[in-house]
Enzyme design. Structure first.
Site, PDB file in Angstrom:
ATOM      1  N   GLU A   1       0.825  -1.198   0.000  1.00  0.00           N
ATOM      2  CA  GLU A   1       0.000   0.000   0.000  1.00  0.00           C
ATOM      3  C   GLU A   1       0.868   1.261   0.000  1.00  0.00           C
ATOM      4  OE1 GLU A   1      -2.081  -2.928   2.910  1.00  0.00           O
ATOM      5  OE2 GLU A   1      -0.070  -2.552   2.116  1.00  0.00           O
TER       6      GLU A   1
ATOM      7  N   ARG B   1      10.681 -23.691  -7.177  1.00  0.00           N
ATOM      8  CA  ARG B   1      11.764 -23.437  -6.218  1.00  0.00           C
ATOM      9  C   ARG B   1      11.985 -21.936  -6.028  1.00  0.00           C
ATOM     10  NH1 ARG B   1      16.390 -27.646  -8.439  1.00  0.00           N
ATOM     11  NH2 ARG B   1      15.376 -29.604  -7.788  1.00  0.00           N
TER      12      ARG B   1
ATOM     13  N   ALA C   1       8.282 -36.986  -9.088  1.00  0.00           N
ATOM     14  CA  ALA C   1       8.156 -37.263 -10.514  1.00  0.00           C
ATOM     15  C   ALA C   1       8.363 -38.755 -10.705  1.00  0.00           C
ATOM     16  CB  ALA C   1       9.194 -36.470 -11.314  1.00  0.00           C
TER      17      ALA C   1
ATOM     18  N   SER D   1       7.138 -40.442   5.205  1.00  0.00           N
ATOM     19  CA  SER D   1       7.112 -39.914   6.571  1.00  0.00           C
ATOM     20  C   SER D   1       6.184 -38.712   6.670  1.00  0.00           C
ATOM     21  CB  SER D   1       8.527 -39.528   7.020  1.00  0.00           C
ATOM     22  OG  SER D   1       9.364 -40.657   7.113  1.00  0.00           O
TER      23      SER D   1
ATOM     24  N   CYS E   1       0.390   0.886   7.740  1.00  0.00           N
ATOM     25  CA  CYS E   1      -0.132   1.312   6.429  1.00  0.00           C
ATOM     26  C   CYS E   1      -1.303   2.274   6.595  1.00  0.00           C
ATOM     27  CB  CYS E   1      -0.569   0.089   5.623  1.00  0.00           C
ATOM     28  SG  CYS E   1       0.809  -0.947   5.115  1.00  0.00           S
TER      29      CYS E   1
ATOM     30  N   GLY F   1      13.622 -38.255  -0.628  1.00  0.00           N
ATOM     31  CA  GLY F   1      13.171 -39.359  -1.462  1.00  0.00           C
ATOM     32  C   GLY F   1      11.959 -40.067  -0.875  1.00  0.00           C
TER      33      GLY F   1
ATOM     34  N   ASP G   1      21.428 -38.904  -6.018  1.00  0.00           N
ATOM     35  CA  ASP G   1      21.233 -38.004  -7.162  1.00  0.00           C
ATOM     36  C   ASP G   1      22.201 -36.835  -7.202  1.00  0.00           C
ATOM     37  OD1 ASP G   1      19.111 -39.656  -7.772  1.00  0.00           O
ATOM     38  OD2 ASP G   1      17.591 -38.324  -6.904  1.00  0.00           O
TER      39      ASP G   1
END
Length: 387
Positions: A76, A208, A178, A325, A108, A319, A224
């Site tokens: 604002e 991300r 994926a 979990s 504000c 993973g 990985d």
């Protein structure tokens, strides 16, 4: 029956109702512009919400603004300062109720009143106990017309992490996996590059860029060797990286520890003076000792620590054991599951680990998904918090 235009339909209702409907339509039009402004701050404002604002005078936008980061002027104020003297007599559209307290910046409401704004339209109420209706009350006492709840659902959806934190003290958790059509994230040899196509991977990099932290397990780091950065054409913004490594088995040479933009945090149950903790610290990581649960890092305790650190939206990228979990403990709010049109057959790694389920009647049931197409891949979006 012949379709009637909106104008002809409006002529059939009393003038007062016509005016109310027209005003609402106008308010929604300008609020959508404020929402577009708010989106520009996603991932940059933690622990504050993303907020956008526009100033309108004579039916035209005269200034825009969004909250850029914690400690910077609120949306604002940015819009009011951009408008200058033109703000007097204008209408202010803000995606969040204006604040009325001193924090890192002045309230504000003070800027709104000093600028001579005649009307304030906002979308979401602010659940922060320091705000929560006080801004609206002060503006109305000063004679400013205030209208709330315009496109509230859209504005709330933009700030689910902030709203959840205010309600529970925990960050909003998005799981992202994926997998192939038969549910595998890697082949029997452990090869996982690439399950999905470039369109899906680009989506993840944009995601991300908008979250506060990306979390993975030690197995994902070792297998990985990810960087967990936001690689966008304009560079993007790297979130904090969190490695759940209960017993400090990851190598300091992994690429996640070599990143210098943003923090890399290792969550463990081991003490900071442990030799492997010292090696990870020397590699550039922060080592957090977290309370143990069943011999491993207590994920809820870790989430509370991340929220205190300012991370209100945590993206979990694996993973399998980490995913299971979060699902088993009811800590996930959203699941993004990319499905690639590929088959790996028997063997390989499944995207979800052990859930302790033995009968179909005990299966974890998810709500109906929203479905998107990214290149050749499907994205299934499950809003778990609604289940």
């Amino acid at each position: 029956m012949r379709l009637l235009t909106r104008a002809r339909l409006l002529r059939r209702v009393p003038r007062e109702k016509r005016a109310a409907e027209f005003d609402r339509a106008v308010a929604e039009f300008f609020m959508r512009l404020a929402l577009e402004e708010a989106e520009r701050g996603l991932g940059r404002t933690h622990p504050n919400p993303a907020v956008g604002a526009v100033l309108v005078k004579g039916g035209r936008v005269i200034a825009r603004g969004h909250h850029r980061r914690a400690g910077a002027p609120h949306a604002e104020v940015v819009a009011i300062e951009a408008a200058g003297p033109r703000a007097r007599g204008a209408d202010l559209y803000s995606t969040l109720e204006p604040c009325d307290h001193f924090g890192r910046t002045p309230p504000c409401t003070q800027a709104i009143l000093e600028a001579g704004v005649r009307r304030v339209v906002y979308a979401s109420a602010d659940p922060n106990p320091l705000v929560d209706g006080r801004g609206v009350a002060r503006l109305r006492r000063a004679g400013v017309e205030v209208l709330g709840g315009v496109l509230r659902e859209e504005a709330d959806a933009l700030n689910l992490p902030f709203l959840k934190f205010m309600r529970t003290g925990l960050p909003f958790v998005t799981l992202k996996a994926a997998a192939t059509l038969d549910g595998k994230i890697a082949s029997v040899s452990g090869d996982a590059r690439w399950v999905t196509g470039k369109e899906a991977r680009s989506y993840v990099h944009r995601l991300r860029d908008q979250v506060d932290a990306v979390l993975v397990g030690a197995g994902t780091v070792e297998r990985d060797d990810p960087r967990l950065t936001a690689r966008l054409p304009d560079g993007g913004r790297n979130p904090s990286r969190v490695v759940v490594d209960s017993h400090l088995r990851t190598s300091p040479s992994r690429r996640v520890y070599a990143q210098r933009s943003g923090k890399t945090i290792v969550a463990t149950v081991e003490r900071p003076e442990h030799p492997r903790a010292r090696r990870l610290t020397a590699a550039g990581a922060e080592v957090w000792t977290v309370r143990a649960r069943r011999g491993r890092v207590d994920l809820e305790e870790l989430l509370r620590a991340l929220a205190c650190f300012g991370a209100l939206h945590v993206l979990v990228e694996g993973g399998a054991e980490v995913f299971s979990s979060f699902l088993r403990d009811g800590l996930a709010d959203r699941l993004l599951l990319f499905i690639a049109p590929k088959l790996l057959g028997a063997g390989g790694l499944c995207w979800s680990g052990e859930l302790g389920i033995r009968k179909m009647s005990e299966a974890l049931e998810l709500p109906p998904p929203e479905v998107e197409v990214h290149g050749r891949d499907l994205l299934l979006r499950f809003e778990l918090a609604k289940a």
